[in-house]
Design an enzyme around this catalytic site. Structure first.
Site: not given
Ligand code: F6P
Length: 549
Positions: A206, A267, A353, A384, A512
Protein backbone atom coordinates in the site's frame (compact mmCIF):
# COMPACT_ATOMS: atom_id res chain seq x y z
CA UNK A 1 -15.20 4.41 35.04
CA UNK A 2 -15.62 5.06 31.33
CA UNK A 3 -18.82 6.06 29.59
CA UNK A 4 -19.12 2.50 28.31
CA UNK A 5 -18.71 0.65 31.61
CA UNK A 6 -20.97 3.17 33.37
CA UNK A 7 -23.67 2.92 30.72
CA UNK A 8 -27.07 1.40 31.53
CA UNK A 9 -26.73 -1.39 28.94
CA UNK A 10 -23.30 -2.43 30.25
CA UNK A 11 -24.46 -2.33 33.85
CA UNK A 12 -27.54 -4.38 33.00
CA UNK A 13 -25.35 -6.98 31.28
CA UNK A 14 -23.08 -7.12 34.33
CA UNK A 15 -26.04 -7.87 36.62
CA UNK A 16 -27.45 -10.39 34.18
CA UNK A 17 -24.06 -12.10 33.99
CA UNK A 18 -24.10 -12.61 37.77
CA UNK A 19 -27.52 -14.19 37.46
CA UNK A 20 -26.83 -16.63 34.62
CA UNK A 21 -23.11 -17.40 34.57
CA UNK A 22 -23.73 -20.59 36.55
CA UNK A 23 -26.29 -21.92 34.05
CA UNK A 24 -25.20 -24.91 31.99
CA UNK A 25 -26.02 -25.04 28.29
CA UNK A 26 -27.29 -28.60 28.80
CA UNK A 27 -30.07 -27.12 30.93
CA UNK A 28 -30.77 -24.42 28.35
CA UNK A 29 -31.12 -27.02 25.58
CA UNK A 30 -33.26 -29.26 27.78
CA UNK A 31 -35.56 -26.37 28.65
CA UNK A 32 -36.02 -25.25 25.04
CA UNK A 33 -35.87 -27.90 22.32
CA UNK A 34 -36.37 -25.20 19.67
CA UNK A 35 -33.31 -23.27 20.84
CA UNK A 36 -31.21 -23.78 17.73
CA UNK A 37 -34.09 -22.84 15.42
CA UNK A 38 -34.29 -19.46 17.10
CA UNK A 39 -30.57 -19.01 17.63
CA UNK A 40 -29.47 -19.46 14.05
CA UNK A 41 -29.24 -17.18 11.05
CA UNK A 42 -28.98 -18.06 7.37
CA UNK A 43 -27.53 -15.60 4.89
CA UNK A 44 -25.29 -15.71 1.80
CA UNK A 45 -25.22 -19.54 1.77
CA UNK A 46 -23.87 -19.58 5.32
CA UNK A 47 -25.73 -21.01 8.29
CA UNK A 48 -24.66 -19.59 11.65
CA UNK A 49 -25.84 -21.66 14.60
CA UNK A 50 -25.09 -19.72 17.77
CA UNK A 51 -27.26 -21.77 20.10
CA UNK A 52 -24.21 -23.36 21.76
CA UNK A 53 -23.48 -20.12 23.59
CA UNK A 54 -24.06 -19.28 27.24
CA UNK A 55 -26.93 -16.97 26.50
CA UNK A 56 -30.64 -16.77 27.13
CA UNK A 57 -33.16 -14.65 25.21
CA UNK A 58 -32.64 -11.98 27.90
CA UNK A 59 -28.88 -11.96 27.27
CA UNK A 60 -29.49 -11.39 23.58
CA UNK A 61 -31.91 -8.59 24.26
CA UNK A 62 -29.45 -6.86 26.59
CA UNK A 63 -26.65 -7.25 24.05
CA UNK A 64 -28.82 -5.67 21.38
CA UNK A 65 -29.47 -2.81 23.84
CA UNK A 66 -25.69 -2.40 24.09
CA UNK A 67 -25.40 -2.17 20.30
CA UNK A 68 -28.20 0.38 20.13
CA UNK A 69 -26.70 2.41 22.94
CA UNK A 70 -23.44 2.54 20.93
CA UNK A 71 -25.40 3.89 17.96
CA UNK A 72 -24.38 0.90 15.83
CA UNK A 73 -26.97 1.39 13.03
CA UNK A 74 -25.75 4.96 12.44
CA UNK A 75 -22.12 3.89 12.53
CA UNK A 76 -22.82 1.21 9.92
CA UNK A 77 -24.38 3.83 7.66
CA UNK A 78 -21.47 6.20 8.27
CA UNK A 79 -19.02 3.56 7.07
CA UNK A 80 -20.97 2.62 3.94
CA UNK A 81 -21.57 6.29 3.12
CA UNK A 82 -17.87 7.11 3.06
CA UNK A 83 -17.75 9.29 6.17
CA UNK A 84 -14.22 9.69 7.53
CA UNK A 85 -14.66 7.24 10.38
CA UNK A 86 -10.92 6.53 10.53
CA UNK A 87 -10.50 9.71 12.53
CA UNK A 88 -6.83 9.43 13.47
CA UNK A 89 -5.88 9.25 9.79
CA UNK A 90 -8.79 11.39 8.58
CA UNK A 91 -9.84 8.74 6.08
CA UNK A 92 -13.01 7.10 4.89
CA UNK A 93 -13.19 3.31 5.22
CA UNK A 94 -14.55 1.94 2.00
CA UNK A 95 -13.51 -1.63 1.34
CA UNK A 96 -17.26 -2.08 0.77
CA UNK A 97 -17.07 0.24 -2.28
CA UNK A 98 -14.49 -2.07 -3.86
CA UNK A 99 -17.09 -4.84 -3.97
CA UNK A 100 -20.11 -2.64 -4.57
CA UNK A 101 -21.42 -4.76 -7.42
CA UNK A 102 -24.63 -2.73 -7.47
CA UNK A 103 -22.42 0.14 -8.60
CA UNK A 104 -24.42 2.74 -6.68
CA UNK A 105 -22.45 5.99 -6.20
CA UNK A 106 -20.17 6.17 -3.16
CA UNK A 107 -19.01 9.69 -2.48
CA UNK A 108 -15.68 10.63 -0.87
CA UNK A 109 -14.67 14.30 -0.77
CA UNK A 110 -17.44 15.12 -3.23
CA UNK A 111 -16.32 12.49 -5.76
CA UNK A 112 -18.01 9.21 -6.68
CA UNK A 113 -15.26 6.60 -6.26
CA UNK A 114 -17.05 3.91 -8.30
CA UNK A 115 -15.72 4.93 -11.76
CA UNK A 116 -12.12 4.56 -10.59
CA UNK A 117 -12.89 1.30 -8.75
CA UNK A 118 -14.43 -0.08 -11.95
CA UNK A 119 -11.62 1.16 -14.13
CA UNK A 120 -8.94 -0.63 -12.04
CA UNK A 121 -11.08 -3.78 -12.05
CA UNK A 122 -11.27 -3.56 -15.83
CA UNK A 123 -7.48 -3.20 -16.15
CA UNK A 124 -6.93 -6.07 -13.72
CA UNK A 125 -9.33 -8.24 -15.72
CA UNK A 126 -7.59 -7.53 -19.03
CA UNK A 127 -4.16 -8.16 -17.54
CA UNK A 128 -5.28 -11.42 -15.91
CA UNK A 129 -6.86 -12.65 -19.12
CA UNK A 130 -3.63 -11.96 -21.03
CA UNK A 131 -1.48 -13.82 -18.48
CA UNK A 132 -3.89 -16.74 -18.13
CA UNK A 133 -4.49 -17.15 -21.88
CA UNK A 134 -0.76 -17.16 -22.53
CA UNK A 135 -0.91 -13.87 -24.50
CA UNK A 136 1.32 -12.09 -21.97
CA UNK A 137 4.77 -13.35 -22.81
CA UNK A 138 8.02 -13.13 -20.90
CA UNK A 139 11.25 -11.76 -22.34
CA UNK A 140 12.03 -14.96 -24.23
CA UNK A 141 8.52 -15.24 -25.67
CA UNK A 142 7.21 -17.89 -23.28
CA UNK A 143 3.99 -17.69 -21.27
CA UNK A 144 4.06 -17.11 -17.52
CA UNK A 145 4.07 -20.23 -15.34
CA UNK A 146 4.98 -18.84 -11.91
CA UNK A 147 3.61 -15.84 -10.06
CA UNK A 148 5.54 -14.56 -7.05
CA UNK A 149 3.64 -12.19 -4.79
CA UNK A 150 5.95 -10.03 -2.71
CA UNK A 151 4.19 -8.26 0.13
CA UNK A 152 3.57 -8.53 3.86
CA UNK A 153 0.64 -8.19 6.28
CA UNK A 154 -2.47 -7.14 4.38
CA UNK A 155 -0.47 -7.24 1.14
CA UNK A 156 0.17 -10.94 1.67
CA UNK A 157 -2.24 -12.66 4.03
CA UNK A 158 -5.49 -12.00 2.13
CA UNK A 159 -4.27 -13.07 -1.34
CA UNK A 160 -2.40 -16.03 0.17
CA UNK A 161 -5.35 -17.20 2.24
CA UNK A 162 -7.81 -16.91 -0.67
CA UNK A 163 -5.50 -18.58 -3.23
CA UNK A 164 -5.01 -21.49 -0.83
CA UNK A 165 -8.71 -21.68 0.01
CA UNK A 166 -9.77 -21.75 -3.64
CA UNK A 167 -7.01 -23.91 -5.10
CA UNK A 168 -9.69 -26.09 -6.65
CA UNK A 169 -10.49 -23.15 -8.96
CA UNK A 170 -6.86 -22.25 -9.75
CA UNK A 171 -5.32 -22.11 -13.24
CA UNK A 172 -3.45 -25.39 -13.86
CA UNK A 173 -0.47 -23.67 -15.54
CA UNK A 174 0.10 -21.14 -12.80
CA UNK A 175 2.14 -21.86 -9.68
CA UNK A 176 1.53 -19.31 -6.96
CA UNK A 177 4.27 -18.27 -4.53
CA UNK A 178 4.08 -15.80 -1.67
CA UNK A 179 7.13 -14.12 -0.19
CA UNK A 180 6.60 -11.97 2.89
CA UNK A 181 9.47 -12.63 5.29
CA UNK A 182 12.64 -10.58 5.01
CA UNK A 183 14.47 -13.71 6.13
CA UNK A 184 16.26 -14.40 2.84
CA UNK A 185 15.53 -18.08 3.23
CA UNK A 186 12.01 -17.54 1.92
CA UNK A 187 12.87 -15.73 -1.29
CA UNK A 188 15.88 -17.93 -2.00
CA UNK A 189 13.71 -21.00 -1.61
CA UNK A 190 11.04 -19.50 -3.86
CA UNK A 191 13.41 -18.36 -6.60
CA UNK A 192 14.95 -21.83 -6.70
CA UNK A 193 11.59 -23.10 -7.95
CA UNK A 194 11.22 -20.42 -10.65
CA UNK A 195 12.73 -19.57 -14.05
CA UNK A 196 13.35 -15.95 -14.94
CA UNK A 197 11.80 -16.32 -18.40
CA UNK A 198 8.43 -17.51 -17.10
CA UNK A 199 8.07 -15.75 -13.73
CA UNK A 200 5.89 -12.75 -13.00
CA UNK A 201 6.54 -10.76 -9.83
CA UNK A 202 3.66 -8.87 -8.26
CA UNK A 203 5.07 -6.34 -5.80
CA UNK A 204 2.27 -5.41 -3.41
CA UNK A 205 2.55 -2.62 -0.89
CA UNK A 206 0.00 0.00 0.00
CA UNK A 207 2.72 2.46 1.01
CA UNK A 208 5.56 1.06 -1.10
CA UNK A 209 7.87 1.94 1.77
CA UNK A 210 7.72 -1.34 3.72
CA UNK A 211 11.29 -2.42 4.20
CA UNK A 212 10.66 -6.18 4.11
CA UNK A 213 8.79 -5.92 0.81
CA UNK A 214 11.25 -3.56 -0.85
CA UNK A 215 14.23 -5.69 0.20
CA UNK A 216 12.60 -8.81 -1.25
CA UNK A 217 11.58 -6.92 -4.38
CA UNK A 218 15.17 -5.71 -4.96
CA UNK A 219 16.50 -9.25 -4.49
CA UNK A 220 13.95 -10.54 -7.01
CA UNK A 221 14.92 -7.78 -9.47
CA UNK A 222 18.65 -8.55 -9.13
CA UNK A 223 17.98 -12.28 -9.61
CA UNK A 224 15.89 -11.53 -12.67
CA UNK A 225 18.40 -9.14 -14.28
CA UNK A 226 21.27 -11.57 -13.79
CA UNK A 227 19.62 -13.68 -16.52
CA UNK A 228 17.51 -11.21 -18.46
CA UNK A 229 20.29 -8.58 -18.47
CA UNK A 230 18.32 -5.66 -20.01
CA UNK A 231 16.28 -3.31 -17.82
CA UNK A 232 13.76 -3.08 -20.66
CA UNK A 233 12.69 -6.68 -19.91
CA UNK A 234 11.50 -5.75 -16.40
CA UNK A 235 8.18 -4.49 -17.76
CA UNK A 236 7.19 -8.02 -18.79
CA UNK A 237 8.01 -9.52 -15.40
CA UNK A 238 7.30 -6.96 -12.67
CA UNK A 239 4.00 -5.32 -11.84
CA UNK A 240 3.17 -3.29 -8.74
CA UNK A 241 0.06 -2.78 -6.66
CA UNK A 242 0.15 0.35 -4.52
CA UNK A 243 -1.31 3.71 -3.58
CA UNK A 244 2.12 5.31 -4.07
CA UNK A 245 2.88 5.80 -7.79
CA UNK A 246 5.97 7.92 -7.07
CA UNK A 247 7.69 5.19 -5.02
CA UNK A 248 6.72 2.54 -7.59
CA UNK A 249 8.40 4.59 -10.35
CA UNK A 250 11.47 5.13 -8.17
CA UNK A 251 11.77 1.40 -7.69
CA UNK A 252 11.94 1.02 -11.48
CA UNK A 253 8.49 -0.32 -12.30
CA UNK A 254 6.73 1.46 -15.13
CA UNK A 255 3.55 3.00 -13.68
CA UNK A 256 1.72 1.57 -16.72
CA UNK A 257 2.35 -1.73 -14.95
CA UNK A 258 0.93 -0.46 -11.68
CA UNK A 259 -2.53 -1.24 -10.37
CA UNK A 260 -3.77 1.48 -8.10
CA UNK A 261 -5.82 1.59 -4.93
CA UNK A 262 -6.60 4.37 -2.50
CA UNK A 263 -5.96 5.51 1.05
CA UNK A 264 -9.56 4.73 2.05
CA UNK A 265 -8.68 1.04 1.78
CA UNK A 266 -6.98 -0.34 4.90
CA UNK A 267 -4.16 -2.85 4.33
CA UNK A 268 -5.95 -5.67 6.15
CA UNK A 269 -9.16 -4.87 4.26
CA UNK A 270 -7.50 -4.66 0.86
CA UNK A 271 -7.88 -8.06 -0.77
CA UNK A 272 -10.92 -6.68 -2.63
CA UNK A 273 -8.77 -4.01 -4.28
CA UNK A 274 -5.91 -4.46 -6.76
CA UNK A 275 -4.14 -6.22 -3.86
CA UNK A 276 -6.37 -9.09 -4.98
CA UNK A 277 -4.43 -9.24 -8.28
CA UNK A 278 -2.75 -12.58 -7.45
CA UNK A 279 -6.22 -13.96 -6.67
CA UNK A 280 -7.57 -12.73 -9.99
CA UNK A 281 -4.53 -14.09 -11.84
CA UNK A 282 -4.88 -17.51 -10.27
CA UNK A 283 -8.67 -17.88 -10.23
CA UNK A 284 -9.54 -15.73 -13.22
CA UNK A 285 -11.50 -12.53 -13.56
CA UNK A 286 -14.95 -14.07 -13.14
CA UNK A 287 -14.07 -15.91 -9.95
CA UNK A 288 -12.56 -12.75 -8.52
CA UNK A 289 -15.81 -10.93 -9.35
CA UNK A 290 -17.71 -13.78 -7.66
CA UNK A 291 -15.60 -13.27 -4.54
CA UNK A 292 -16.54 -9.57 -4.59
CA UNK A 293 -20.19 -10.45 -5.21
CA UNK A 294 -20.28 -12.77 -2.19
CA UNK A 295 -18.82 -10.03 0.00
CA UNK A 296 -21.29 -7.53 -1.45
CA UNK A 297 -24.16 -9.84 -0.58
CA UNK A 298 -22.91 -9.99 3.01
CA UNK A 299 -22.58 -6.18 2.99
CA UNK A 300 -26.25 -5.94 2.02
CA UNK A 301 -27.25 -8.39 4.73
CA UNK A 302 -25.21 -6.42 7.28
CA UNK A 303 -26.55 -3.05 6.23
CA UNK A 304 -30.21 -3.92 5.90
CA UNK A 305 -31.02 -6.70 8.40
CA UNK A 306 -32.39 -5.88 11.86
CA UNK A 307 -29.72 -6.29 14.51
CA UNK A 308 -31.21 -9.40 16.10
CA UNK A 309 -31.16 -11.31 12.75
CA UNK A 310 -27.89 -9.79 11.59
CA UNK A 311 -25.07 -12.34 11.38
CA UNK A 312 -22.03 -10.06 11.88
CA UNK A 313 -23.81 -8.15 14.64
CA UNK A 314 -24.74 -11.28 16.57
CA UNK A 315 -21.22 -12.70 16.29
CA UNK A 316 -19.80 -9.39 17.49
CA UNK A 317 -22.13 -9.23 20.48
CA UNK A 318 -21.43 -12.82 21.50
CA UNK A 319 -17.72 -12.07 21.32
CA UNK A 320 -18.17 -9.05 23.58
CA UNK A 321 -20.21 -11.12 26.03
CA UNK A 322 -17.25 -13.48 26.52
CA UNK A 323 -14.42 -10.93 26.40
CA UNK A 324 -15.98 -8.38 28.71
CA UNK A 325 -18.19 -10.38 31.03
CA UNK A 326 -16.67 -13.88 31.16
CA UNK A 327 -13.14 -12.47 30.90
CA UNK A 328 -12.20 -14.65 27.90
CA UNK A 329 -8.76 -13.57 26.72
CA UNK A 330 -8.81 -15.41 23.44
CA UNK A 331 -11.00 -16.62 20.62
CA UNK A 332 -10.32 -19.68 18.48
CA UNK A 333 -10.89 -20.00 14.74
CA UNK A 334 -11.03 -23.65 13.61
CA UNK A 335 -11.76 -24.32 9.96
CA UNK A 336 -12.54 -27.92 9.08
CA UNK A 337 -11.45 -27.38 5.46
CA UNK A 338 -7.77 -28.00 4.86
CA UNK A 339 -7.85 -25.33 2.17
CA UNK A 340 -8.75 -22.74 4.83
CA UNK A 341 -5.55 -23.46 6.71
CA UNK A 342 -4.36 -19.82 6.47
CA UNK A 343 -7.70 -18.42 7.69
CA UNK A 344 -6.62 -18.21 11.36
CA UNK A 345 -3.48 -16.25 10.40
CA UNK A 346 -5.57 -13.94 8.20
CA UNK A 347 -8.04 -13.42 11.06
CA UNK A 348 -5.22 -12.61 13.45
CA UNK A 349 -4.29 -9.52 11.47
CA UNK A 350 -7.89 -8.61 10.68
CA UNK A 351 -9.02 -8.70 14.28
CA UNK A 352 -5.98 -7.88 16.39
CA UNK A 353 -4.59 -5.12 14.18
CA UNK A 354 -8.08 -3.60 14.06
CA UNK A 355 -9.23 -3.81 17.66
CA UNK A 356 -6.00 -4.38 19.59
CA UNK A 357 -6.27 -0.88 21.08
CA UNK A 358 -6.33 0.53 24.59
CA UNK A 359 -7.12 4.14 23.72
CA UNK A 360 -10.67 5.03 22.76
CA UNK A 361 -11.86 7.38 20.01
CA UNK A 362 -11.72 10.31 22.43
CA UNK A 363 -8.11 9.62 23.36
CA UNK A 364 -8.93 8.12 26.75
CA UNK A 365 -7.54 4.89 28.16
CA UNK A 366 -10.18 2.16 28.12
CA UNK A 367 -11.15 0.36 31.33
CA UNK A 368 -12.36 -2.81 29.60
CA UNK A 369 -10.79 -5.48 27.43
CA UNK A 370 -10.79 -5.08 23.66
CA UNK A 371 -9.58 -7.50 20.96
CA UNK A 372 -9.19 -11.05 22.20
CA UNK A 373 -6.14 -13.03 21.13
CA UNK A 374 -7.13 -14.78 17.92
CA UNK A 375 -5.59 -18.14 17.34
CA UNK A 376 -6.27 -21.50 15.77
CA UNK A 377 -5.40 -24.17 13.25
CA UNK A 378 -7.41 -26.45 11.06
CA UNK A 379 -9.88 -28.10 13.42
CA UNK A 380 -8.83 -31.68 12.85
CA UNK A 381 -5.18 -30.90 13.53
CA UNK A 382 -6.17 -28.80 16.53
CA UNK A 383 -8.10 -31.74 17.96
CA UNK A 384 -4.85 -33.66 18.20
CA UNK A 385 -2.95 -30.74 19.69
CA UNK A 386 -4.54 -27.92 21.69
CA UNK A 387 -8.12 -29.15 22.05
CA UNK A 388 -7.17 -30.83 25.33
CA UNK A 389 -6.82 -27.38 26.86
CA UNK A 390 -10.06 -26.20 25.28
CA UNK A 391 -11.96 -29.18 26.70
CA UNK A 392 -10.46 -29.44 30.17
CA UNK A 393 -8.13 -26.48 30.70
CA UNK A 394 -8.69 -23.54 33.01
CA UNK A 395 -9.20 -20.90 30.31
CA UNK A 396 -12.49 -20.20 28.58
CA UNK A 397 -11.87 -19.72 24.86
CA UNK A 398 -14.94 -19.43 22.63
CA UNK A 399 -14.55 -21.24 19.32
CA UNK A 400 -15.77 -20.65 15.78
CA UNK A 401 -16.22 -23.96 13.97
CA UNK A 402 -16.21 -23.47 10.20
CA UNK A 403 -16.91 -26.14 7.55
CA UNK A 404 -18.55 -26.54 4.16
CA UNK A 405 -21.26 -29.03 3.22
CA UNK A 406 -19.70 -29.53 -0.21
CA UNK A 407 -15.95 -29.78 -0.51
CA UNK A 408 -14.71 -30.20 -4.09
CA UNK A 409 -11.11 -30.67 -2.94
CA UNK A 410 -11.68 -33.71 -0.79
CA UNK A 411 -12.79 -37.33 -1.16
CA UNK A 412 -16.33 -38.28 -0.06
CA UNK A 413 -15.28 -40.70 2.67
CA UNK A 414 -12.73 -38.22 4.03
CA UNK A 415 -15.37 -35.51 4.06
CA UNK A 416 -17.80 -37.63 6.09
CA UNK A 417 -15.11 -38.31 8.70
CA UNK A 418 -14.18 -34.63 8.73
CA UNK A 419 -17.74 -33.46 9.28
CA UNK A 420 -18.44 -36.12 11.90
CA UNK A 421 -15.59 -34.62 13.91
CA UNK A 422 -16.80 -31.10 13.23
CA UNK A 423 -20.28 -31.82 14.61
CA UNK A 424 -18.97 -33.97 17.46
CA UNK A 425 -16.53 -31.42 18.81
CA UNK A 426 -19.06 -28.61 19.04
CA UNK A 427 -21.44 -30.98 20.83
CA UNK A 428 -18.72 -32.18 23.20
CA UNK A 429 -17.73 -28.64 24.16
CA UNK A 430 -21.35 -27.83 24.91
CA UNK A 431 -22.49 -30.89 26.84
CA UNK A 432 -19.26 -32.20 28.39
CA UNK A 433 -19.35 -35.48 30.29
CA UNK A 434 -20.86 -35.69 33.76
CA UNK A 435 -19.49 -37.66 36.67
CA UNK A 436 -22.28 -40.23 36.32
CA UNK A 437 -21.55 -40.67 32.61
CA UNK A 438 -17.82 -41.02 33.25
CA UNK A 439 -18.44 -43.53 36.03
CA UNK A 440 -20.74 -45.53 33.75
CA UNK A 441 -18.07 -45.66 31.06
CA UNK A 442 -15.41 -46.87 33.49
CA UNK A 443 -17.75 -49.56 34.71
CA UNK A 444 -18.51 -50.65 31.15
CA UNK A 445 -14.75 -50.93 30.57
CA UNK A 446 -14.45 -53.17 33.63
CA UNK A 447 -12.66 -50.54 35.74
CA UNK A 448 -14.00 -50.47 39.28
CA UNK A 449 -13.10 -49.71 42.88
CA UNK A 450 -10.06 -47.67 43.80
CA UNK A 451 -8.75 -47.55 40.26
CA UNK A 452 -12.07 -46.15 39.00
CA UNK A 453 -12.14 -43.51 41.76
CA UNK A 454 -8.59 -42.46 40.91
CA UNK A 455 -9.37 -42.05 37.21
CA UNK A 456 -12.81 -40.55 37.58
CA UNK A 457 -11.88 -36.84 38.05
CA UNK A 458 -9.72 -36.97 34.92
CA UNK A 459 -12.54 -38.41 32.83
CA UNK A 460 -15.07 -35.68 33.61
CA UNK A 461 -15.64 -32.87 31.09
CA UNK A 462 -17.29 -29.76 32.50
CA UNK A 463 -18.67 -28.79 29.09
CA UNK A 464 -20.51 -25.46 28.92
CA UNK A 465 -17.76 -24.24 26.55
CA UNK A 466 -19.24 -21.90 23.96
CA UNK A 467 -18.94 -22.09 20.21
CA UNK A 468 -20.44 -20.77 17.00
CA UNK A 469 -20.93 -23.14 14.10
CA UNK A 470 -20.64 -21.74 10.59
CA UNK A 471 -21.74 -24.16 7.90
CA UNK A 472 -21.06 -22.99 4.34
CA UNK A 473 -22.95 -24.46 1.40
CA UNK A 474 -19.68 -24.93 -0.39
CA UNK A 475 -16.29 -23.35 -0.36
CA UNK A 476 -16.47 -21.38 -3.58
CA UNK A 477 -15.47 -17.78 -4.38
CA UNK A 478 -18.90 -16.35 -3.59
CA UNK A 479 -19.28 -18.00 -0.20
CA UNK A 480 -15.68 -17.31 0.78
CA UNK A 481 -16.23 -13.63 -0.07
CA UNK A 482 -19.26 -13.60 2.21
CA UNK A 483 -17.38 -15.36 5.01
CA UNK A 484 -14.52 -12.85 4.97
CA UNK A 485 -16.93 -9.90 4.87
CA UNK A 486 -18.82 -11.45 7.79
CA UNK A 487 -15.70 -11.29 9.96
CA UNK A 488 -14.77 -7.80 8.76
CA UNK A 489 -18.15 -6.53 9.87
CA UNK A 490 -18.08 -8.48 13.12
CA UNK A 491 -14.82 -6.76 13.98
CA UNK A 492 -16.20 -3.36 12.95
CA UNK A 493 -19.23 -3.80 15.26
CA UNK A 494 -16.98 -4.71 18.18
CA UNK A 495 -14.81 -1.65 17.50
CA UNK A 496 -17.93 0.54 17.55
CA UNK A 497 -19.04 -0.84 20.91
CA UNK A 498 -15.53 -0.63 22.38
CA UNK A 499 -15.32 2.88 20.91
CA UNK A 500 -11.92 2.25 19.35
CA UNK A 501 -10.75 3.13 15.85
CA UNK A 502 -10.64 -0.24 14.10
CA UNK A 503 -8.91 1.24 11.05
CA UNK A 504 -5.58 2.63 12.22
CA UNK A 505 -2.54 0.67 13.46
CA UNK A 506 -0.19 3.05 15.25
CA UNK A 507 0.97 0.16 17.40
CA UNK A 508 3.12 -1.21 14.60
CA UNK A 509 5.24 1.95 14.30
CA UNK A 510 7.56 1.88 17.31
CA UNK A 511 9.19 -1.43 16.44
CA UNK A 512 9.73 -0.23 12.85
CA UNK A 513 11.45 2.98 14.05
CA UNK A 514 13.77 1.13 16.38
CA UNK A 515 14.59 -1.50 13.74
CA UNK A 516 15.68 1.27 11.36
CA UNK A 517 17.99 2.72 13.99
CA UNK A 518 19.39 -0.69 14.94
CA UNK A 519 19.90 -1.66 11.31
CA UNK A 520 22.25 1.33 10.93
CA UNK A 521 24.06 0.35 14.13
CA UNK A 522 24.52 -3.24 12.94
CA UNK A 523 26.37 -1.92 9.91
CA UNK A 524 29.17 -0.34 11.99
CA UNK A 525 31.78 -2.25 13.97
CA UNK A 526 31.87 -0.01 17.07
CA UNK A 527 29.89 -1.30 20.07
CA UNK A 528 26.38 0.07 20.45
CA UNK A 529 25.57 2.11 23.55
CA UNK A 530 22.39 3.94 22.66
CA UNK A 531 19.83 1.51 24.13
CA UNK A 532 18.98 -0.01 27.48
CA UNK A 533 21.59 -2.40 28.84
CA UNK A 534 19.78 -5.53 27.69
CA UNK A 535 19.36 -4.38 24.09
CA UNK A 536 22.96 -3.04 23.95
CA UNK A 537 24.29 -6.32 25.27
CA UNK A 538 22.28 -8.42 22.82
CA UNK A 539 23.32 -6.27 19.84
CA UNK A 540 26.97 -6.27 20.85
CA UNK A 541 26.95 -10.01 21.53
CA UNK A 542 25.54 -10.49 18.03
CA UNK A 543 28.09 -8.13 16.47
CA UNK A 544 31.00 -9.88 18.12
CA UNK A 545 29.81 -13.35 17.13
CA UNK A 546 28.95 -12.26 13.57
CA UNK A 547 32.42 -10.66 13.21
CA UNK A 548 34.24 -13.72 14.54
CA UNK A 549 32.06 -16.15 12.63
O1 F6P B 1 1.09 -2.76 2.21
P1 F6P B 1 2.20 -2.16 3.02
O2 F6P B 1 2.17 -0.65 3.01
O3 F6P B 1 3.54 -2.69 2.56
O4 F6P B 1 2.00 -2.58 4.51
C1 F6P B 1 1.98 -3.94 4.87
C2 F6P B 1 1.40 -4.15 6.23
O5 F6P B 1 2.16 -3.45 7.20
C3 F6P B 1 1.31 -2.86 8.17
O6 F6P B 1 1.29 -1.49 7.95
C4 F6P B 1 1.79 -3.16 9.56
O7 F6P B 1 3.13 -2.83 9.70
C5 F6P B 1 -0.05 -3.47 7.91
O8 F6P B 1 -1.09 -2.71 8.37
C6 F6P B 1 -0.01 -3.65 6.43
O9 F6P B 1 -0.99 -4.55 5.97
Amino acid sequence: MSALTESPAWQALGKHFQAISGLHMRELFAADPGRSDVMSIEACDILLDYSKNRVTPTTLKLLIDLALQAGLPDRIEAMFNGEKINVTENRAVLHTALRNRANTPVIVDGEDVMPKVNSVLERMGNFCNAVRNGDWLGYTGQPITDIVNIGIGGSDLGPLMVCEALKAFGHPRLNMHFVSNVDGAQIVDTLRKCHTATTLFVIESKTFTTSETLTNAHTARDWFLRSARYESTIAKHFVAVSTNAKAVAEFGIDTNNMFEFWNWVGGRYSLWSAIGLPIALYLGRQHFLDLLAGAHEMDQHFRHTPLERNMPVMMALLGIWYVNFFGAASHVITPYNQSLHRLPAYMQQLDMESNGKSTDMNGHAVDYQTSPIIWGETGINGQHAYFQMLHQGTQLSPIDFIASIENPSTLPRHHTILLANFFAQAEAFMRGKTEAEARGELLAAGIEGEQAERLLPHKIFGGNRPSNTLLLGQLDPTTLGALIALYEHKIFCQGVIWNVNSFDQWGVELGKQLAKQIQAELDIAAPTQSHDSSTNRLINFYKQRARNG
